[in-house]
Design an enzyme around this catalytic site. Structure first.
Site, PDB file in Angstrom:
ATOM      1  N   LYS A 269      19.137 -23.919   5.767  1.00 13.91           N
ATOM      2  CA  LYS A 269      19.995 -23.883   6.035  1.00 13.91           C
ATOM      3  C   LYS A 269      20.628 -24.351   5.513  1.00 13.91           C
ATOM      4  O   LYS A 269      20.836 -25.515   6.069  1.00 13.91           O
ATOM      5  CB  LYS A 269      20.652 -23.339   7.528  1.00 13.91           C
TER       6      LYS A 269
ATOM      7  N   HIS B 137      11.802 -22.843  15.370  1.00 12.50           N
ATOM      8  CA  HIS B 137      13.410 -23.009  15.174  1.00 12.50           C
ATOM      9  C   HIS B 137      14.143 -23.996  15.559  1.00 12.50           C
ATOM     10  O   HIS B 137      14.953 -25.110  15.387  1.00 12.50           O
ATOM     11  CB  HIS B 137      14.306 -21.704  15.241  1.00 12.50           C
TER      12      HIS B 137
ATOM     13  N   LYS C 285       6.091 -17.655   9.951  1.00 18.65           N
ATOM     14  CA  LYS C 285       6.108 -17.544  11.266  1.00 18.65           C
ATOM     15  C   LYS C 285       5.835 -15.687  11.844  1.00 18.65           C
ATOM     16  O   LYS C 285       7.075 -14.980  11.141  1.00 18.65           O
ATOM     17  CB  LYS C 285       6.955 -18.571  11.703  1.00 18.65           C
TER      18      LYS C 285
ATOM     19  N   ASP D  23       9.242 -17.091  19.436  1.00 16.09           N
ATOM     20  CA  ASP D  23       9.879 -16.559  17.999  1.00 16.09           C
ATOM     21  C   ASP D  23      10.800 -17.292  17.220  1.00 16.09           C
ATOM     22  O   ASP D  23      11.478 -17.400  16.846  1.00 16.09           O
ATOM     23  CB  ASP D  23      10.914 -15.094  18.565  1.00 16.09           C
TER      24      ASP D  23
ATOM     25  N   LEU E  86      -5.197  -3.971   1.826  1.00 16.45           N
ATOM     26  CA  LEU E  86      -5.224  -4.854   2.538  1.00 16.45           C
ATOM     27  C   LEU E  86      -6.895  -4.739   3.459  1.00 16.45           C
ATOM     28  O   LEU E  86      -7.454  -6.280   3.646  1.00 16.45           O
ATOM     29  CB  LEU E  86      -4.367  -6.159   3.143  1.00 16.45           C
TER      30      LEU E  86
ATOM     31  N   HIS F   1      13.394 -20.683   8.414  1.00 10.35           N
ATOM     32  CA  HIS F   1      14.527 -20.571   7.487  1.00 10.35           C
ATOM     33  C   HIS F   1      14.919 -21.005   8.164  1.00 10.35           C
ATOM     34  O   HIS F   1      16.360 -21.636   7.440  1.00 10.35           O
ATOM     35  CB  HIS F   1      14.450 -18.992   7.972  1.00 10.35           C
TER      36      HIS F   1
ATOM     37  N   ARG G  53       1.183  -1.222  -0.146  1.00  7.07           N
ATOM     38  CA  ARG G  53      -0.073  -0.130   0.183  1.00  7.07           C
ATOM     39  C   ARG G  53       1.059   1.684  -0.113  1.00  7.07           C
ATOM     40  O   ARG G  53       0.569   1.993  -0.664  1.00  7.07           O
ATOM     41  CB  ARG G  53      -0.913  -0.119   0.994  1.00  7.07           C
TER      42      ARG G  53
ATOM     43  N   GLU H 135      22.143 -14.722  19.444  1.00  5.05           N
ATOM     44  CA  GLU H 135      22.423 -13.307  18.079  1.00  5.05           C
ATOM     45  C   GLU H 135      23.145 -12.017  19.548  1.00  5.05           C
ATOM     46  O   GLU H 135      23.074 -11.965  20.961  1.00  5.05           O
ATOM     47  CB  GLU H 135      21.035 -12.973  18.421  1.00  5.05           C
TER      48      GLU H 135
HETATM   49  C1  BG6 Z   1      13.608 -14.862  12.836  1.00  2.95           C
HETATM   50  C2  BG6 Z   1      13.760 -14.509  14.435  1.00  2.95           C
HETATM   51  O1  BG6 Z   1      12.959 -15.778  12.975  1.00  2.95           O
HETATM   52  O2  BG6 Z   1      15.409 -15.986  13.186  1.00  2.95           O
HETATM   53  C3  BG6 Z   1      14.377 -12.935  15.014  1.00  2.95           C
HETATM   54  O3  BG6 Z   1      12.187 -13.997  14.009  1.00  2.95           O
HETATM   55  C4  BG6 Z   1      15.585 -14.042  14.671  1.00  2.95           C
HETATM   56  O4  BG6 Z   1      14.352 -12.358  16.057  1.00  2.95           O
HETATM   57  C5  BG6 Z   1      15.494 -14.833  12.922  1.00  2.95           C
HETATM   58  O5  BG6 Z   1      16.817 -12.994  15.057  1.00  2.95           O
HETATM   59  C6  BG6 Z   1      17.724 -14.997  13.544  1.00  2.95           C
HETATM   60  O6  BG6 Z   1      18.158 -15.532  12.089  1.00  2.95           O
HETATM   61  P1  BG6 Z   1      19.040 -16.483  11.806  1.00  2.95           P
HETATM   62  O7  BG6 Z   1      19.082 -16.461   9.965  1.00  2.95           O
HETATM   63  O8  BG6 Z   1      19.759 -14.628  11.607  1.00  2.95           O
HETATM   64  O9  BG6 Z   1      20.045 -16.758  12.947  1.00  2.95           O
END
Ligand code: BG6
Length: 487
Positions: free
Chosen positions: A179, A237, A145, A232, A92, A175, A48, A213
């Protein structure tokens, strides 16, 4: 891999953060590589915040280009990539606007992919609007997600989407599954006979899975404060990584064989006893501190975060799997923001020899160990004991390394690129099936409920450290420690 499967890739949330950082750069890489995307394939961005195609392309040039390729932008490839992009302005909140989308794409050839890079509250309205203009046929839908907030809300979304799209049309993205090193874990486990006999309770003492992280919540404070690390990172993951580490060998690599085996693991997770949560789960929140010498603010002062927030930015868990292979082996999972390092790795601690003819040094814990590092520097490292040179029989820990970027100098693919190609080509194996997702939500739910009900705040930790001391204490109770604490 040459392809001629034509497609129309419709990107909802076309000016969002994910489109900018991940999705459009990944599509560009696939385009640049040549032969991965059919020449006729189109990308139709829906948003938008742009008036027309020219304005959208200007946004792409300004915001997406800086995120493509570490090797620099190939200008000719970039220019030809832009010719694939179309734009449809849709509000939307206004389902009638979807007729513009239908008019724009109905005559384009090939499969339609609808990628919903939007908040989960928009998933159902978008699906309804697509169906109302007949766009749910010959289509695949990709859901980012987090899918829902808990089991109930995730079921509500899945039920509603499931009335419009069949399960085989639904691609729930995680995701981490895309990897390269996660793929390699499958190759390591199921391509080699070497580890299989050892991959069980008789030989494995404990397993650690860490996703740490250095980044904080960045510009996502508002989203994150309503989400927290358990939703999250853990529900998706970390539990997905756990299921791949612990699954039985699948019959084949087809999508349902792999997902059936992962599901068995998720269903075998020992249910969390609500009275024992304090013993098996640690939650923390970062306070001010420093990352590599640079001062960073406390979570509670980040933009979008409530000053009295009790949202967790760190979780450590002890998990058990109730089956013959893993009974009694603790799996320690951990994730956090603003930790001392950015690292994702799986540590398999094998048992020490039962009796040492070589002296006490052969009984050292941790010498028989496999470390699979997912990022950065993808490596698999096998630690074993060797005799130190010189007089006497003194043993020291040494390691054998497989560094993937040195062995395979090129051809590495980013997770999003692999996953987007899989959607376009109809490969479901690396996407989460509804039953897996439900099992994961069901397992985390007692922890979510406990933390919601409890008025105890998360344990503070200084940014730039490895999280609250309670996470170390939890391992100490099992006579072990996190890998970095040994060094
Ligand atoms: C995402 C989370 O799914 O994965 C984020 O929402 C996180 O908070 C990220 O930073 C980490 O992904 P990667 O690939 O950078 O380890």
């Amino acid at each position: 891999m040459q392809t001629d499967s034509s497609f129309t890739f419709v990107l909802f949330g076309g000016t969002g953060d994910l489109s900018m950082r991940k999705i459009l750069p990944a599509l560009f890489e696939a385009h640049r590589a040549g032969g991965m995307l059919a020449d006729s394939g189109k990308i139709v961005a829906v948003a938008r915040h742009a008036a027309n195609r020219d304005e959208y392309l200007q946004w792409v040039n300004e915001h997406v280009k800086p995120h493509v390729s570490k090797k620099g932008v190939d200008e000719a490839a970039w220019a030809s990539f832009l010719t694939r992009i179309e734009f449809v302005k849709i509000d939307l909140g206004n389902p009638e606007d979807f007729t513009h989308l239908r008019d724009a794409i109905q005559d384009l050839p090939g499969i339609r992919v609808f990628y919903l890079a939007t908040g989960p509250s928009l998933f159902v309205p978008i699906c309804h609007a697509l169906a109302s203009v007949g766009l749910n046929e010959n289509a695949r839908i990709v859901l980012e997600k987090p899918l829902g907030y808990d089991l109930k809300s995730s079921n509500a979304i899945n039920d509603a989407v499931g009335k419009i799209f069949a399960e085989e049309q639904i691609y729930r993205i995680d995701h981490y599954l895309g990897k390269e090193p996660v793929q390699n874990l499958l190759a390591l486990r199921f391509g080699n006979a070497l580890f299989e006999p050892l991959w069980r309770r008789e030989w494995v003492e404990s397993i650690q899975i860490t996703i740490a992280e250095e980044l904080g919540v960045e510009a996502r404070g508002d989203f994150y404060d309503n989400t927290g690390a358990l939703r999250d990172m853990v529900q998706n993951h970390l539990l997905q990584l756990l299921s791949i580490v612990a699954m039985e060998p699948p019959h084949s690599m087809d999508s349902d064989s792999v997902r059936d085996e992962k599901l068995r693991v998720l269903r075998a997770l020992k249910p969390i006893d609500p009275n024992e949560i304090g013993k098996v789960a640690v939650r923390g929140q970062y306070h001010a501190g420093g990352i590599r010498g640079t001062p960073v603010p406390a979570y509670a002062t980040e933009p979008g975060v409530k000053p009295d927030s009790t949202t967790e930015t760190f979780v450590a868990l002890k998990v058990e799997i109730e089956n013959w292979r893993w009974a009694g082996v603790p799996f320690f999972l951990r994730t956090g923001k603003r930790l001392a390092d950015r690292v994702a790795e799986i540590v398999v601690n094998f048992r020490a020899v039962p009796h040492s003819a070589l002296g006490a040094s052969a009984l050292r814990a941790g010498a028989n160990r496999l470390v699979i590092r997912l990022q950065p520097n993808e490596t698999i490292r096998l630690y074993c004991l060797a005799k130190q040179p010189g007089e006497g029989m003194n043993l020291a820990s040494v390691h054998l390394d497989l560094a993937f970027d040195q062995f395979f100098r090129e051809g590495q693919m980013e997770a999003y690129q692999r996953l987007l190609l899989d959607v376009i080509n109809g490969r479901l194996a690396l996407f989460v099936r509804r039953d897996e997702q439900e099992a994961a939500w069901r397992w985390v739910e007692p922890i979510l409920n406990d933390w919601k009900a409890s008025n105890k705040p998360p344990k503070p930790y200084a940014s730039g450290t490895w999280g609250p001391a309670a996470a170390s204490a939890m391992l100490a109770q099992h006579g072990t420690c996190w890998l970095e604490e040994e060094n």
